[in-house]
Design an enzyme around this catalytic site. Sequence first.
Site, mmCIF file in Angstrom:
data_model
loop_
_atom_site.group_PDB
_atom_site.id
_atom_site.type_symbol
_atom_site.label_atom_id
_atom_site.label_comp_id
_atom_site.label_asym_id
_atom_site.label_seq_id
_atom_site.Cartn_x
_atom_site.Cartn_y
_atom_site.Cartn_z
ATOM 1 N N HIS A 22 0.867 -1.177 0.000
ATOM 2 C CA HIS A 22 0.000 0.000 0.000
ATOM 3 C C HIS A 22 0.902 1.225 0.000
ATOM 4 O O HIS A 22 2.114 1.132 0.227
ATOM 5 C CB HIS A 22 -0.942 0.021 1.204
ATOM 6 C CG HIS A 22 -0.246 0.003 2.537
ATOM 7 N ND1 HIS A 22 0.478 1.074 3.018
ATOM 8 C CD2 HIS A 22 -0.139 -0.967 3.483
ATOM 9 C CE1 HIS A 22 0.977 0.779 4.199
ATOM 10 N NE2 HIS A 22 0.624 -0.464 4.509
ATOM 11 N N ASP B 288 -1.351 -19.328 12.550
ATOM 12 C CA ASP B 288 -0.143 -19.833 13.196
ATOM 13 C C ASP B 288 -0.102 -19.404 14.665
ATOM 14 O O ASP B 288 -0.045 -18.214 14.970
ATOM 15 C CB ASP B 288 1.089 -19.298 12.469
ATOM 16 C CG ASP B 288 2.332 -20.102 12.775
ATOM 17 O OD1 ASP B 288 2.742 -20.115 13.954
ATOM 18 O OD2 ASP B 288 2.883 -20.723 11.851
ATOM 19 N N SER C 295 3.053 -4.947 6.996
ATOM 20 C CA SER C 295 2.569 -4.670 5.642
ATOM 21 C C SER C 295 3.680 -4.917 4.630
ATOM 22 O O SER C 295 4.780 -4.394 4.769
ATOM 23 C CB SER C 295 2.104 -3.218 5.523
ATOM 24 O OG SER C 295 0.962 -2.989 6.296
#
Length: 344
Positions: A171, A291, A306
């Site tokens: 992003h 997980d 990110s």
Amino acid sequence: MIALYEIPKRGKGLLRGGAAFLLALLLCAGGTARAAEVRGGFQNESARMLVPVGHTVGIKLFSRGVVVVKLTDGGTPARSCGLRTGDVIEECGGAAVTSTEQFQSLLQENGDSETDLRVRRDGGSMTLSVAPAQNDQGVYCIGAWIRDSMAGIGTMTFYDPATGVFGALGHGITDTDTALLMPFSNGSILPSTVKAVKRGETGAAGELRGDFDLTRDLGQLYANTSAGIFGTLETDGLKNDGAMFAGQPKAGPAVIRSNVQGDQVVEYDIEILKVVPGAGDGRDMVISVTDPELIAITGGIVQGMSGSPVIQDGKIVGAVTHVLLNEPTKGYGISIENMLSAAG
């Protein structure tokens, strides 16, 4: 020479060369690689071989012009001339604006005389006339808070050994006050190490906290887009150990590669719950962290993760982009197709 990391031959495991990959880039001398043009749809990109990285990097980004992040209260020159939050001041009195300090100097040189500001707003350009006023300290100002740079930590998604191009974040870098994409002038990435983690909780996003070395650049940025930041690594003769084909995401089990402790890059299990073609804004797939080790460390997806590459069926299919604040184990990801398109 420190070797690039290799893909683990079985299951989840520590990628002990994750940091070595970045160190190797620092140790390799060479010319600047150029970005290859990216064309067409994802089927044409499936032959591309990319190295999924997953290591954090420090990021410095400088804007083109200065961004107006806040207007002070009252009848200020900024308000009187029509300046708005989110505007980008590109010129002052015909001179290009390059930094907050330089803009302040231009105002002092101009004094209280009316001067033109060339401003970019909503993709267009306009000229506003402003007459600075002196404050109590005798400094000429217009009554606006401005910003010219951003710095932070994020994750490198991929490196293309054929071109030297890398992609990160999945992003764009946005201004913290206006939430608008920072207008890009130049920037770089730096070596980073994760020192601590603020765990994500319901209603409160967590974050990675790290150190990065401001004295050394790993590579130069050439774009800040809604699909990620992109640049080139100034390297020569890098091996492509661990390179894999790009692929399309589908619902089902997958893994992400993330650096949430020190220099370690580890594969963690996730589930791609849904693929939403054409969703845009970095929300091409809905993912869930399954997980238990990652959940114990971070609580799920946190800021700084990110860009963590998503790998499915031995192919890199996308990157982590957002977290759901009310359910930090879930979030969104962008497809590698959209990242590669933006990289071009």
